[in-house]
Motif scaffolding. Structure first.
Motif, PDB file in Angstrom:
ATOM      1  N   LEU A  29       0.839  -1.194   0.000  1.00 20.52           N
ATOM      2  CA  LEU A  29       0.000   0.000   0.000  1.00 20.52           C
ATOM      3  C   LEU A  29       0.873   1.242   0.000  1.00 20.52           C
ATOM      4  O   LEU A  29       1.994   1.229   0.528  1.00 20.52           O
ATOM      5  CB  LEU A  29      -0.891   0.043   1.245  1.00 20.52           C
ATOM      6  CG  LEU A  29      -2.016  -0.982   1.374  1.00 20.52           C
ATOM      7  CD1 LEU A  29      -2.665  -0.843   2.746  1.00 20.52           C
ATOM      8  CD2 LEU A  29      -3.050  -0.793   0.278  1.00 20.52           C
ATOM      9  N   TYR A  31       1.195   3.986   1.985  1.00 17.33           N
ATOM     10  CA  TYR A  31       0.773   4.384   3.322  1.00 17.33           C
ATOM     11  C   TYR A  31       1.859   5.234   3.970  1.00 17.33           C
ATOM     12  O   TYR A  31       2.159   5.121   5.156  1.00 17.33           O
ATOM     13  CB  TYR A  31       0.462   3.134   4.155  1.00 17.33           C
ATOM     14  CG  TYR A  31      -0.812   3.239   4.969  1.00 17.33           C
ATOM     15  CD1 TYR A  31      -2.030   3.529   4.366  1.00 17.33           C
ATOM     16  CD2 TYR A  31      -0.806   3.037   6.338  1.00 17.33           C
ATOM     17  CE1 TYR A  31      -3.198   3.623   5.109  1.00 17.33           C
ATOM     18  CE2 TYR A  31      -1.971   3.130   7.092  1.00 17.33           C
ATOM     19  CZ  TYR A  31      -3.158   3.419   6.471  1.00 17.33           C
ATOM     20  OH  TYR A  31      -4.314   3.517   7.208  1.00 17.33           O
ATOM     21  N   ALA A  36       5.465   2.422   2.498  1.00 20.05           N
ATOM     22  CA  ALA A  36       4.978   2.492   1.122  1.00 20.05           C
ATOM     23  C   ALA A  36       5.837   1.576   0.268  1.00 20.05           C
ATOM     24  O   ALA A  36       6.976   1.254   0.625  1.00 20.05           O
ATOM     25  CB  ALA A  36       5.033   3.922   0.590  1.00 20.05           C
ATOM     26  N   ASP A 111      -6.290   5.902  13.826  1.00 18.39           N
ATOM     27  CA  ASP A 111      -7.210   5.637  12.722  1.00 18.39           C
ATOM     28  C   ASP A 111      -8.519   6.363  12.991  1.00 18.39           C
ATOM     29  O   ASP A 111      -9.139   6.179  14.046  1.00 18.39           O
ATOM     30  CB  ASP A 111      -7.478   4.137  12.592  1.00 18.39           C
ATOM     31  CG  ASP A 111      -6.257   3.372  12.112  1.00 18.39           C
ATOM     32  OD1 ASP A 111      -5.353   4.003  11.536  1.00 18.39           O
ATOM     33  OD2 ASP A 111      -6.211   2.151  12.317  1.00 18.39           O
ATOM     34  N   ASP A 155      -7.229   0.982  -2.441  1.00 22.89           N
ATOM     35  CA  ASP A 155      -6.127   1.765  -1.890  1.00 22.89           C
ATOM     36  C   ASP A 155      -6.638   3.074  -1.301  1.00 22.89           C
ATOM     37  O   ASP A 155      -7.824   3.409  -1.400  1.00 22.89           O
ATOM     38  CB  ASP A 155      -5.047   2.029  -2.948  1.00 22.89           C
ATOM     39  CG  ASP A 155      -5.589   2.693  -4.209  1.00 22.89           C
ATOM     40  OD1 ASP A 155      -6.444   3.599  -4.092  1.00 22.89           O
ATOM     41  OD2 ASP A 155      -5.158   2.313  -5.312  1.00 22.89           O
ATOM     42  N   LEU A 156      -5.716   3.799  -0.677  1.00 26.28           N
ATOM     43  CA  LEU A 156      -6.079   5.032   0.018  1.00 26.28           C
ATOM     44  C   LEU A 156      -6.574   6.101  -0.943  1.00 26.28           C
ATOM     45  O   LEU A 156      -7.532   6.822  -0.640  1.00 26.28           O
ATOM     46  CB  LEU A 156      -4.881   5.548   0.817  1.00 26.28           C
ATOM     47  CG  LEU A 156      -5.106   6.822   1.627  1.00 26.28           C
ATOM     48  CD1 LEU A 156      -6.212   6.636   2.665  1.00 26.28           C
ATOM     49  CD2 LEU A 156      -3.810   7.255   2.303  1.00 26.28           C
ATOM     50  N   GLY A 173      -9.213   5.497   8.067  1.00 22.19           N
ATOM     51  CA  GLY A 173      -7.834   5.047   7.927  1.00 22.19           C
ATOM     52  C   GLY A 173      -6.929   5.876   8.806  1.00 22.19           C
ATOM     53  O   GLY A 173      -7.394   6.653   9.652  1.00 22.19           O
ATOM     54  N   ASN A 174      -5.630   5.728   8.608  1.00 26.04           N
ATOM     55  CA  ASN A 174      -4.673   6.485   9.400  1.00 26.04           C
ATOM     56  C   ASN A 174      -4.719   7.957   9.002  1.00 26.04           C
ATOM     57  O   ASN A 174      -4.562   8.298   7.827  1.00 26.04           O
ATOM     58  CB  ASN A 174      -3.268   5.925   9.204  1.00 26.04           C
ATOM     59  CG  ASN A 174      -2.256   6.651  10.048  1.00 26.04           C
ATOM     60  OD1 ASN A 174      -1.691   7.650   9.628  1.00 26.04           O
ATOM     61  ND2 ASN A 174      -2.042   6.164  11.259  1.00 26.04           N
ATOM     62  N   VAL A 177      -1.376   9.546   7.523  1.00 31.40           N
ATOM     63  CA  VAL A 177      -1.158   9.076   6.151  1.00 31.40           C
ATOM     64  C   VAL A 177      -2.118   9.767   5.188  1.00 31.40           C
ATOM     65  O   VAL A 177      -1.724  10.215   4.106  1.00 31.40           O
ATOM     66  CB  VAL A 177      -1.337   7.549   6.086  1.00 31.40           C
ATOM     67  CG1 VAL A 177      -1.310   7.058   4.646  1.00 31.40           C
ATOM     68  CG2 VAL A 177      -0.252   6.858   6.902  1.00 31.40           C
ATOM     69  N   ARG A 181      -1.177  12.208   2.054  1.00 28.49           N
ATOM     70  CA  ARG A 181      -1.549  11.836   0.691  1.00 28.49           C
ATOM     71  C   ARG A 181      -2.334  12.955   0.012  1.00 28.49           C
ATOM     72  O   ARG A 181      -2.124  13.250  -1.175  1.00 28.49           O
ATOM     73  CB  ARG A 181      -2.382  10.552   0.716  1.00 28.49           C
ATOM     74  CG  ARG A 181      -2.531   9.907  -0.650  1.00 28.49           C
ATOM     75  CD  ARG A 181      -1.188   9.512  -1.203  1.00 28.49           C
ATOM     76  NE  ARG A 181      -1.306   8.914  -2.525  1.00 28.49           N
ATOM     77  CZ  ARG A 181      -0.315   8.836  -3.389  1.00 28.49           C
ATOM     78  NH1 ARG A 181       0.876   9.329  -3.075  1.00 28.49           N
ATOM     79  NH2 ARG A 181      -0.487   8.268  -4.560  1.00 28.49           N
TER      80      ARG A 181
END
Length: 241
Positions: A29, A31, A36, A111, A155-156, A173-174, A177, A181
């Motif tokens: 991922l 991340y 990553a 998270d 994916d994110l 999610g986190n 991260v 992103r």
């Protein structure tokens, strides 16, 4: 800063059992900054932490990026020496009666839910998106009752895009991260962490079925080299505050 980091690393050689080569299964991922995989190369805080332990112990780690669900299957099937990240609460039904050994916590990852910046803080969710293989524990009761519909994506980026496009009200999610992103995608501030909605601190550990003695060595490394670990966290910006 770099020279100080290298000095810390040079001082952290620790005695171990016979050094060996090991394969660590990791999540394929994006991340970052925690981890990553770029062009097949694993990187980020997790890589630097495990490499530092490898240098201190004499062990050599190679990293095998896999989709989250396949990672669990290969690890539990004995195809990998270690898994990172892992947590005793994850995939409990899949573990069955297998005995797993977990390291001490390497990172406490927050998270939570990323929502549109204009959304009213704390407003009840009805549509939530997360990455396939992730479990939004604090929302599972509502999901089970049908009051929240859960969407899973690969994916994110897809999770964040789902919220930006209005297909979901929040992405779980986190939060560090996700914010990084968004910044990398030129969308900084478009989504924000809603602290008034339920969120959870997830402990990230290294796990194994076959090498508990290496987990013991890793735990000693984490305790004895706390300054080095803190320097790595600061260097990668993995803390929420």
């Amino acid at each position: 800063m770099k020279s100080a980091f290298l000095l810390l690393l040079s001082l952290c050689i620790i005695p171990t059992a016979a050094a060996r080569d090991y394969v660590v299964g990791v999540e394929n991922l994006e991340y970052s900054p925690i981890y990553a995989t770029n062009n097949g190369k694993y990187e980020g805080y997790a890589r630097d932490l495990l490499d530092a332990f490898g240098k201190a112990s004499g062990h050599t780690f190679s990293y095998r990026p896999l989709p989250v669900k396949r990672l669990f299957a290969d690890f539990l099937g004995g195809k990998l020496d270690f898994k990172y990240p892992d947590n005793p609460q994850w995939a409990a039904s899949e573990r069955g009666d297998k005995t797993l050994y977990y390291s001490e916590v390497t990172l406490v990852a927050t998270d939570g839910v990323m929502v549109a910046a204009a959304r009213e803080p704390g407003k009840t969710l009805t549509r939530l998106v997360t990455i396939r293989g992730f479990t939004p524990w604090v929302y599972m009761d509502a999901i089970g009752k049908g009051s929240i519909a859960l969407q899973e994506v690969n994916d994110l980026d897809a999770a964040l895009s789902s919220v930006l496009a209005g297909r979901a009200e929040g992405a779980y999610g986190n939060v560090v991260v996700a914010a990084k992103r968004l910044q990398e995608n030129g969308q900084a501030g478009a989504l924000v962490f809603d602290r008034e909605l339920p969120y959870a601190d997830a402990d990230f550990s290294l796990s194994t079925m076959a090498h508990p003695q290496v987990i013991d060595e890793f735990n000693a490394f984490l305790r004895d080299q706390a300054d080095l670990v803190a320097a790595l966290k600061k260097r990668h910006g993995v803390d929420i505050d």
